[in-house]
Design a protein around this motif. Structure first.
Motif, PDB file in Angstrom:
ATOM      1  N   PRO A   1       9.289   6.752  12.545  1.00 52.98           N
ATOM      2  CA  PRO A   1       8.173   7.306  13.340  1.00 52.98           C
ATOM      3  C   PRO A   1       7.649   8.633  12.801  1.00 52.98           C
ATOM      4  CG  PRO A   1       9.901   6.486  14.784  1.00 52.98           C
ATOM      5  CD  PRO A   1      10.451   6.461  13.396  1.00 52.98           C
ATOM      6  N   THR A   2       8.541   9.471  12.249  1.00 49.90           N
ATOM      7  CA  THR A   2       8.117  10.763  11.703  1.00 49.90           C
ATOM      8  C   THR A   2       7.125  10.576  10.558  1.00 49.90           C
ATOM      9  OG1 THR A   2      10.237  11.759  12.300  1.00 49.90           O
ATOM     10  CG2 THR A   2       8.918  12.906  10.650  1.00 49.90           C
ATOM     11  N   TYR A   3       7.402   9.624   9.676  1.00 51.24           N
ATOM     12  CA  TYR A   3       6.530   9.418   8.522  1.00 51.24           C
ATOM     13  C   TYR A   3       5.265   8.640   8.896  1.00 51.24           C
ATOM     14  CZ  TYR A   3      10.263  11.332   5.708  1.00 51.24           C
ATOM     15  OH  TYR A   3      11.211  12.177   5.188  1.00 51.24           O
ATOM     16  N   LEU A   4       5.353   7.783   9.898  1.00 47.85           N
ATOM     17  CA  LEU A   4       4.156   7.070  10.341  1.00 47.85           C
ATOM     18  C   LEU A   4       3.127   8.025  10.934  1.00 47.85           C
ATOM     19  CD1 LEU A   4       5.554   3.815  12.005  1.00 47.85           C
ATOM     20  CD2 LEU A   4       4.405   4.039   9.812  1.00 47.85           C
TER      21      LEU A   4
ATOM     22  N   LYS B   1      -0.647   7.812   6.642  1.00 52.12           N
ATOM     23  CA  LYS B   1      -0.909   7.421   5.264  1.00 52.12           C
ATOM     24  C   LYS B   1      -0.278   6.053   4.987  1.00 52.12           C
ATOM     25  CE  LYS B   1      -0.867  12.091   3.219  1.00 52.12           C
ATOM     26  NZ  LYS B   1      -0.195  12.929   2.173  1.00 52.12           N
ATOM     27  N   PRO B   2      -0.779   5.306   3.981  1.00 48.65           N
ATOM     28  CA  PRO B   2      -0.122   4.057   3.590  1.00 48.65           C
ATOM     29  C   PRO B   2       1.297   4.339   3.081  1.00 48.65           C
ATOM     30  CG  PRO B   2      -2.332   4.191   2.671  1.00 48.65           C
ATOM     31  CD  PRO B   2      -2.031   5.542   3.239  1.00 48.65           C
ATOM     32  N   LEU B   3       2.165   3.369   3.258  1.00 49.29           N
ATOM     33  CA  LEU B   3       3.544   3.495   2.798  1.00 49.29           C
ATOM     34  C   LEU B   3       3.670   2.883   1.397  1.00 49.29           C
ATOM     35  CD1 LEU B   3       5.502   2.492   6.027  1.00 49.29           C
ATOM     36  CD2 LEU B   3       5.198   4.790   5.104  1.00 49.29           C
ATOM     37  N   PHE B   4       4.192   3.676   0.484  1.00 52.87           N
ATOM     38  CA  PHE B   4       4.500   3.239  -0.882  1.00 52.87           C
ATOM     39  C   PHE B   4       6.016   3.068  -0.910  1.00 52.87           C
ATOM     40  CE2 PHE B   4       5.678   4.151  -5.280  1.00 52.87           C
ATOM     41  CZ  PHE B   4       4.705   3.520  -6.031  1.00 52.87           C
ATOM     42  N   ILE B   5       6.479   1.837  -0.638  1.00 52.52           N
ATOM     43  CA  ILE B   5       7.888   1.663  -0.287  1.00 52.52           C
ATOM     44  C   ILE B   5       8.593   0.706  -1.244  1.00 52.52           C
ATOM     45  CG2 ILE B   5       7.252  -0.113   1.435  1.00 52.52           C
ATOM     46  CD1 ILE B   5       9.654   0.882   3.092  1.00 52.52           C
TER      47      ILE B   5
ATOM     48  N   GLU C   1       3.398  14.877 -10.334  1.00 50.20           N
ATOM     49  CA  GLU C   1       2.084  14.939 -10.981  1.00 50.20           C
ATOM     50  C   GLU C   1       0.939  14.672 -10.013  1.00 50.20           C
ATOM     51  OE1 GLU C   1       2.400  12.145 -14.125  1.00 50.20           O
ATOM     52  OE2 GLU C   1       3.760  13.390 -15.346  1.00 50.20           O
ATOM     53  N   LYS C   2       1.253  14.601  -8.710  1.00 50.75           N
ATOM     54  CA  LYS C   2       0.253  14.466  -7.638  1.00 50.75           C
ATOM     55  C   LYS C   2      -0.460  13.113  -7.638  1.00 50.75           C
ATOM     56  CE  LYS C   2       0.900  18.809  -6.459  1.00 50.75           C
ATOM     57  NZ  LYS C   2       1.561  19.191  -5.182  1.00 50.75           N
ATOM     58  N   HIS C   3       0.142  12.090  -8.261  1.00 55.15           N
ATOM     59  CA  HIS C   3      -0.485  10.773  -8.263  1.00 55.15           C
ATOM     60  C   HIS C   3      -0.248  10.015  -6.956  1.00 55.15           C
ATOM     61  CE1 HIS C   3      -1.712  11.074 -12.392  1.00 55.15           C
ATOM     62  NE2 HIS C   3      -0.466  11.232 -12.831  1.00 55.15           N
ATOM     63  N   LEU C   4       0.706  10.476  -6.162  1.00 57.89           N
ATOM     64  CA  LEU C   4       1.063   9.756  -4.932  1.00 57.89           C
ATOM     65  C   LEU C   4       0.723  10.559  -3.684  1.00 57.89           C
ATOM     66  CD1 LEU C   4       4.533   8.219  -5.952  1.00 57.89           C
ATOM     67  CD2 LEU C   4       2.265   7.168  -6.064  1.00 57.89           C
ATOM     68  N   ASP C   5      -0.212  11.497  -3.795  1.00 60.85           N
ATOM     69  CA  ASP C   5      -0.562  12.329  -2.638  1.00 60.85           C
ATOM     70  C   ASP C   5      -1.216  11.533  -1.514  1.00 60.85           C
ATOM     71  OD1 ASP C   5       0.468  14.467  -3.910  1.00 60.85           O
ATOM     72  OD2 ASP C   5      -1.431  15.489  -4.335  1.00 60.85           O
ATOM     73  N   SER C   6      -1.871  10.417  -1.852  1.00 58.42           N
ATOM     74  CA  SER C   6      -2.578   9.643  -0.830  1.00 58.42           C
ATOM     75  C   SER C   6      -1.686   8.638  -0.113  1.00 58.42           C
ATOM     76  CB  SER C   6      -3.767   8.905  -1.461  1.00 58.42           C
ATOM     77  OG  SER C   6      -3.303   8.008  -2.458  1.00 58.42           O
ATOM     78  N   VAL C   7      -0.418   8.531  -0.535  1.00 56.52           N
ATOM     79  CA  VAL C   7       0.520   7.596   0.095  1.00 56.52           C
ATOM     80  C   VAL C   7       1.814   8.331   0.429  1.00 56.52           C
ATOM     81  CG1 VAL C   7      -0.418   5.585  -1.085  1.00 56.52           C
ATOM     82  CG2 VAL C   7       1.460   6.862  -2.139  1.00 56.52           C
ATOM     83  N   ILE C   8       2.712   7.616   1.125  1.00 55.91           N
ATOM     84  CA  ILE C   8       4.038   8.166   1.434  1.00 55.91           C
ATOM     85  C   ILE C   8       5.057   7.427   0.583  1.00 55.91           C
ATOM     86  CG2 ILE C   8       5.767   8.560   3.225  1.00 55.91           C
ATOM     87  CD1 ILE C   8       3.488   8.386   5.272  1.00 55.91           C
ATOM     88  N   PRO C   9       5.517   8.019  -0.520  1.00 55.70           N
ATOM     89  CA  PRO C   9       6.532   7.351  -1.344  1.00 55.70           C
ATOM     90  C   PRO C   9       7.882   7.357  -0.628  1.00 55.70           C
ATOM     91  CG  PRO C   9       6.055   9.541  -2.214  1.00 55.70           C
ATOM     92  CD  PRO C   9       5.098   9.322  -1.079  1.00 55.70           C
ATOM     93  N   CYS C  10       8.520   6.207  -0.522  1.00 55.07           N
ATOM     94  CA  CYS C  10       9.800   6.109   0.185  1.00 55.07           C
ATOM     95  C   CYS C  10      10.521   4.843  -0.284  1.00 55.07           C
ATOM     96  CB  CYS C  10       9.574   6.081   1.700  1.00 55.07           C
ATOM     97  SG  CYS C  10       8.443   4.778   2.247  1.00 55.07           S
TER      98      CYS C  10
ATOM     99  N   ASN D   1      -0.695  -0.702   4.109  1.00 57.10           N
ATOM    100  CA  ASN D   1      -1.739   0.096   4.752  1.00 57.10           C
ATOM    101  C   ASN D   1      -1.599  -0.078   6.268  1.00 57.10           C
ATOM    102  OD1 ASN D   1      -3.942   1.650   5.236  1.00 57.10           O
ATOM    103  ND2 ASN D   1      -5.427   0.312   4.233  1.00 57.10           N
ATOM    104  N   VAL D   2      -0.629   0.640   6.836  1.00 55.00           N
ATOM    105  CA  VAL D   2      -0.239   0.432   8.225  1.00 55.00           C
ATOM    106  C   VAL D   2      -1.368   0.745   9.191  1.00 55.00           C
ATOM    107  CG1 VAL D   2       1.423   1.048  10.012  1.00 55.00           C
ATOM    108  CG2 VAL D   2       2.142   0.975   7.628  1.00 55.00           C
ATOM    109  N   HIS D   3      -2.077   1.845   8.966  1.00 50.04           N
ATOM    110  CA  HIS D   3      -2.976   2.384   9.979  1.00 50.04           C
ATOM    111  C   HIS D   3      -4.420   1.931   9.844  1.00 50.04           C
ATOM    112  CE1 HIS D   3       0.282   5.020  11.218  1.00 50.04           C
ATOM    113  NE2 HIS D   3       0.474   5.311   9.956  1.00 50.04           N
ATOM    114  N   SER D   4      -4.780   1.292   8.740  1.00 49.86           N
ATOM    115  CA  SER D   4      -6.182   0.914   8.549  1.00 49.86           C
ATOM    116  C   SER D   4      -6.263  -0.395   7.779  1.00 49.86           C
ATOM    117  CB  SER D   4      -6.936   2.016   7.798  1.00 49.86           C
ATOM    118  OG  SER D   4      -8.264   1.630   7.532  1.00 49.86           O
ATOM    119  N   GLY D   5      -6.455  -1.479   8.509  1.00 50.14           N
ATOM    120  CA  GLY D   5      -6.624  -2.776   7.858  1.00 50.14           C
ATOM    121  C   GLY D   5      -5.386  -3.635   7.839  1.00 50.14           C
ATOM    122  N   GLY D   6      -4.213  -3.019   7.674  1.00 49.26           N
ATOM    123  CA  GLY D   6      -2.970  -3.773   7.685  1.00 49.26           C
ATOM    124  C   GLY D   6      -2.671  -4.547   6.424  1.00 49.26           C
TER     125      GLY D   6
END
Length: 819
Positions: A623-626, A630-634, A655-664, A695-700
Motif C-alpha cells: 500500500p505504501t508504494y501504491l 506510478k506503474p510498478l516495474f516488478i 541514471e534516472k531511467h526508472l523515475d517514471s516507475v516504481i522498481p521493485c 500500470n495499476v492506476h491508469s488503464g490496468g
C-alpha cells in the motif's frame, strides 16, 4: 496418535449451548431443570444441552437449527435437551450474561471446550463443531506446508492420510469431513486445513472449492520418497468421501480371465465404471505396466482390470485393446486406443458429465449462504484454541485508566472483544508483550471499548483497534502503522528517543550519521535524518521541528544548529538550511536543501527518503508504494534475487531511467500470493524470473519483458524505450470490475441508501452528536449492561462518510487486483 481411536465416545459427552433468549417451544427437545440435567450426566451418556432464561425473548431460528441437529447427533450417541433456567438460578451456565453467549462442551462433568454460540449458525455448523472438538486427536488441524510434511514423514510405512481443505470451519464440507473421520479415524490419519496458501503449495490451482486428498504413505518405506497423492474429483460430501475412500481400499489392479460382461467389483457398487486393459501372453509385462499406470491415473474415478485374452472363452474383437463397462447390467464397449493418455481422457469425459449435472442440481436446491468470507474473522476463529498470556498486559477499566496512564509511561490498546480485527491484533499485541518482557520501561495495557465505551470516547477513539502511547507530561501519541508485532515494536522503540534529537557537537553529529549513536535502533530505521541550521535560522528550525514531530515513532531525526555547523555543511556539500539523509545500509550520506521549504513539504521529503530504491514488495509494504501513483516495474523471483539483475536495475535507477516507475521485486517464497498474481497475468505460472510493468492506476495494462532476452541494462533500456513509444503490446488488462457483495442479501450499502431515503431530514450518523446518542440509549434501555454496550456502535460510525466509501470503491477498480 491414531491408537487413541474414538475413546472419546466411550464416556459421557455433553455439549452445553448457552443463550440469552428463548420463547417458542420445540416439542422434540426434552426440557429439564439445571439440577435434573447435571444429575443425568454419567459415563457412556452423551448430551447436548441448551440453557435458556425462562423470561427471555425468542431465538427461534437457532432452536430450529438445533432441532435439525437432534437426529444426526443421536446417530453419534449424543442426545439433545433444553434446560430451563429459573431467575434465581445461581449456576454458572444460567447466571452471567457473557456466559450465556458461549457454548460449552463436556465429557461427563468435565468441561472440554467453549466457543461463541454465533459460530453454531446452522445444523451443519453444530454437528461439525461438536465432532471437530471431540475428534481432536483423530483430525489434526494444520496451517503450514511444514506441518503437513512432518505428519507425512511420521506416517510413512505406517498409515495413509486423508487430507482435506475447507474454506471455513462449520461449513457443510467441514461437517462431511468430520463425519468421515468419525467412521475412518482409526484407519487413517485425518488432516484438515483452511489455509489457501497451503493448498497452493501442494500444486492445487483451484482454491475456490473444498478438496479431499488421499495420501498413500503406508507403502512408502524410503523416507526421502514422497507419498503418492490422489485427489477426489467430486464435490466434498459425506457420500462422496465414503465412495472415494472405499475405492482407495479396493485393489489397484485386478487380473481377470472371464467374460467382462459377467465381472463385478466394488467399483460398480460405488457407481464407478470398469476399465479392462486387454492383454495377451507375449505382451503381458508391458500390458501390466500400462494397466498400472492407467490405474493410478484413474484411481477414485474407475476400477482398472487386466483382461487376459488368451484365457478367455468368449471372443473379443482382434483390434480392441480396451473394454469399458459403464455400470452393472449395461452392455460392455470394445474400444481401440493407441495412446494411453486418450484412455484416461475418454474415461474422465464419460463419467464427469453425469456427476456435474447431479452436482448442479444439488447446488440449486441448497445454495451455500453461510461461507465465512471474512478472512480476518476466519483466522481469529482458527486461533481460538491458542492460549494467550494476557497477564503480560494490564487490563484497564474506567476506575483504573487515568491512574495507570498518569503514573507511568504506558501503551494502551483500545479494542472491542466482538470485533474480528481487534481480536486478531490482540494476538500481535500479546506477541509484542512477550518480546518486551523484562526489557521495556513502558507499561503495556489494554481496555475493552465494548465494556468501557465512555473511556474510549473521552480518549477520542473513534474506531477499534487503536493504539496510543501515553508519556509523562506529554500529549498521547497515536499509532497509525500496520497492525503487526514488528511495526508496533518499531513504533515503541523509536518513541524512546526525542524527535528531533538535539545534537550538540560535530563529533556527536558524525556518530549520529554513522549510526553509532543509536546502533540498537538502526535495524528499525535504515535512514537517519539530520537537519542543519545556522543559529539565526529560527523560523526554519521551528518548521523542521514541527515536521519531524509528526514522524515520531517512524524515523530517527536530529537537529544541529551550533556555530560550527559550517564544518558539516562543507563536508557534505550542503547549503544551509539543509537536510542530511544517512542511509545506513548503503553507507552514504546525501544532502537536500531546505530553503523555502515548510512543514508538510519536509514531511513529504523525509517520507519519500524512507522508501527503498529497489524494495522487495510484501503484503505489508505494497500500500505504501501504491500511494505513489506510478506503474510498478516488478521482477518476480522464486527466491533471492540474482545479483546481476539487481545491479542492472540499480544502474538504471541511478541514471534516472526508472523515475517514471516504481522498481521493485517480489519473492514468491516470502509472498506466495505472487503466484496467484502471475496466474491472473498469464493464466498459467510462467518460468521465473520474470519482469513485468503493471500500470495499476491508469488503464490496468500489464507488459512482460521478453522471456528470451537476458535481463541486462541495455536490454531493459531498449524495452523501456519501446514501451514509452507505444511499440509493445500488453499481455493483459486488469479488470475494472468493482467489488460487489457475494449475494443481494449482503448489499448493505443499498440497504443504507434505502433507509436514508426514508429519513430525508437526517444527514447521517456522523452528524448526530455522540452525547445525544448516549442520552437516547439511556432513556431507551434501563438495563445497565445494555447501556454500556450500546455506545460502541457510535465509536464505529462517528466519522464514517459514505462519499469516502464510494471514492475508495472507484479508486480500487485496479487496486483490487493488488498488482
Amino acid at each position: 496418535m491414531m491408537s487413541f481411536s474414538f475413546s472419546v465416545f466411550s464416556v459421557g459427552i455433553s455439549c452445553v449451548m448457552m443463550c440469552i433468549v428463548y420463547k417458542s417451544a420445540v416439542n422434540s427437545l426434552p426440557e429439564l431443570s439445571p439440577q435434573k440435567y447435571f444429575s443425568t450426566l454419567q459415563a457412556g451418556k452423551a448430551s447436548l444441552a441448551y440453557f435458556c432464561q425462562a423470561d427471555s425473548p425468542s431465538t427461534s431460528v437457532f432452536l430450529e437449527e438445533l432441532d435439525k441437529a437432534v437426529k444426526p447427533l443421536q446417530d453419534y450417541g449424543i442426545s439433545v435437551a433444553k434446560v430451563n433456567c429459573a431467575k434465581e438460578e445461581t449456576s454458572r451456565y444460567c447466571g452471567k450474561e457473557k456466559d450465556l453467549m458461549k457454548a460449552y462442551l463436556f465429557r461427563g462433568n468435565i468441561l472440554l471446550r467453549e466457543f461463541p454460540t454465533d459460530t453454531l449458525f446452522d445444523e451443519n455448523a453444530i454437528i461439525a463443531h461438536v465432532l471437530f472438538a471431540l475428534l481432536f486427536n483423530e483430525v489434526k488441524y494444520i496451517t503450514t506446508l511444514e506441518d503437513l510434511q512432518n505428519i507425512e514423514n511420521a506416517l510413512k510405512g505406517k498409515a495413509n492420510i486423508a487430507f482435506s481443505y475447507v474454506r471455513a470451519i462449520g461449513t457443510p464440507e467441514h461437517k462431511a469431513v468430520m463425519e468421515a473421520a468419525f467412521v475412518y479415524g482409526t484407519t487413517y490419519q485425518f488432516v484438515l486445513t483452511t489455509e489457501m496458501a497451503l493448498l497452493e503449495s501442494i500444486g492445487m490451482e483451484d482454491i475456490e472449492h473444498a478438496h479431499f486428498y488421499f495420501f498413500h504413505c503406508k507403502p512408502v518405506l524410503d523416507l526421502t520418497q514422497q507419498c503418492r497423492r490422489t485427489l477426489m474429483g467430486h464435490p466434498l460430501t459425506t457420500l462422496n468421501i465414503y465412495r472415494f475412500i472405499k475405492s482407495m481400499e479396493a485393489p489397484l489392479l485386478t487380473e481377470v480371465a472371464e467374460d467382462p460382461q459377467q465381472v463385478s467389483t466394488v467399483h460398480l457398487q460405488l457407481g464407478l465404471p470398469l476399465v479392462f486393459i486387454v492383454s495377451q501372453q507375449v505382451t503381458y509385462e508391458a500390458d501390466r505396466r500400462t494397466a498400472e499406470w492407467v490405474a493410478w491415473r484413474l484411481l477414485g474415478k474407475a476400477g482398472v482390470l487386466l483382461l487376459l485374452r488368451d484365457s478367455l472363452e468368449v471372443d473379443i474383437p482382434q483390434q480392441a485393446n480396451m473394454v469399458f463397462k459403464r455400470e452393472e447390467g449395461m452392455p460392455v464397449e470394445f474400444l481401440v486406443f493407441h495412446d494411453i493418455d486418450l484412455v484416461v481422457s475418454y474415461i474422465e469425459n464419460n463419467t464427469y458429465i453425469e456427476q456435474t449435472q447431479e452436482d448442479e442440481d444439488e447446488d440449486m436446491e441448497d445454495p451455500d449462504m453461510e461461507i465465512e468470507d471474512d478472512e480476518v474473522a476466519e483466522s481469529v476463529y482458527r486461533d481460538r484454541k491458542r492460549h494467550l498470556p494476557l497477564e503480560l498486559v494490564v487490563e484497564l477499566t474506567e476506575e483504573t485508566f487515568n491512574v495507570t496512564v498518569m503514573a507511568s509511561d504506558s501503551i494502551v490498546l483500545f479494542y472491542a472483544d466482538w470485533q474480528a480485527v481487534s481480536m486478531a491484533f490482540l494476538h500481535s499485541y500479546i506477541d509484542l508483550a512477550i518480546k518486551l518482557k523484562d526489557t521495556s520501561t513502558v507499561l503495556l495495557t489494554r481496555i475493552n471499548c465494548a465494556d468501557w465505551p465512555d473511556v474510549c470516547t473521552k480518549q477520542n477513539v473513534t474506531e477499534c483497534p487503536a493504539v496510543k502511547m501515553y508519556l509523562e507530561g506529554k500529549n498521547p501519541v497515536s499509532y497509525g502503522g500496520m497492525l503487526g508485532t514488528e511495526d508496533l515494536l518499531k513504533f515503541i522503540l523509536l518513541n524512546r528517543i526525542s524527535c528531533p534529537v538535539n545534537i550538540t557537537s560535530v563529533q556527536e553529529a558524525e556518530e549520529y550519521l554513522s549510526g553509532e549513536l543509536y546502533k540498537d535502533l538502526i535495524s528499525y530505521s535504515s535512514v537517519s535524518v539530520l537537519g542543519l541550521f545556522s543559529p539565526t535560522m529560527t523560523t526554519e528550525k521551528e518548521d523542521f521541528t514541527e515536521a519531524v514531530k509528526n514522524l515520531k515513532g517512524y524515523v530517527i531525526a536530529g537537529i544541529y544548529s551550533e556555530e560550527d555547523v559550517s564544518i558539516l555543511s562543507n563536508k557534505y556539500t550542503a547549503t544551509l538550511p539543509a537536510l542530511l539523509l544517512a542511509r545506513h545500509k548503503e553507507g552514504k550520506v546525501e544532502s537536500i536543501p531546505l530553503a523555502n521549504t515548510h512543514g508538510q513539504e519536509i514531511v513529504q521529503i523525509i517520507t519519500s527518503a524512507l522508501l527503498e530504491t529497489f524494495p522487495e514488495i510484501t503484503v505489508e509494504n505494497l500500500p505504501t508504494y501504491l500511494k505513489l501513483q506510478k506503474p510498478l516495474f516488478i521482477l518476480f523471483s522464486d527466491g533471492s534475487i540474482n545479483p546481476q539483475y539487481q545491479k542492472a536495475i540499480l544502474t538504471l535507477v541511478k541514471e534516472k531511467h526508472l523515475d517514471s516507475v516504481i522498481p521493485c521485486w517480489l519473492n514468491l517464497k516470502n509472498t506466495p500470493v505472487g503466484r496467484g498474481i502471475l496466474k491472473v497475468y498469464f493464466e498459467a505460472l510462467p518460468p521465473l524470473p520474470l519482469l513485468v510493468v503493471v500500470n495499476v492506476h491508469s488503464g490496468g495494462q500489464v507488459f512482460a519483458f521478453p522471456s528470451d532476452q537476458a535481463i541486462t541494462e541495455q536490454n531493459l533500456l531498449l524495452w523501456l524505450n519501446r514501451l514509452e513509444a507505444g511499440l509493445e503490446s500488453h499481455i493483459t488488462i486488469l479488470s475494472a470490475q468493482e467489488w460487489k457483495p457475494l449475494l443481494p442479501a449482503y448489499n448493505f450499502l443499498s440497504m443504507m441508501d434505502a433507509a436514508a431515503s426514508q429519513h430525508p431530514t437526517r444527514k447521517g450518523p456522523e452528524c448526530m452528536k455522540e452525547t445525544d446518542i448516549q442520552e437516547n440509549d439511556k432513556e431507551q434501555h434501563e438495563d445497565k449492561s445494555e447501556v454500556r454496550r450500546e455506545p460502541i456502535q457510535t465509536l464505529r460510525i462517528k466519522h464514517w462518510n459514505r462519499n469516502d466509501v464510494f471514492k475508495a470503491e472507484k479508486s480500487s477498480r485496479h487496486d483490487n487486483e493488488e498488482l
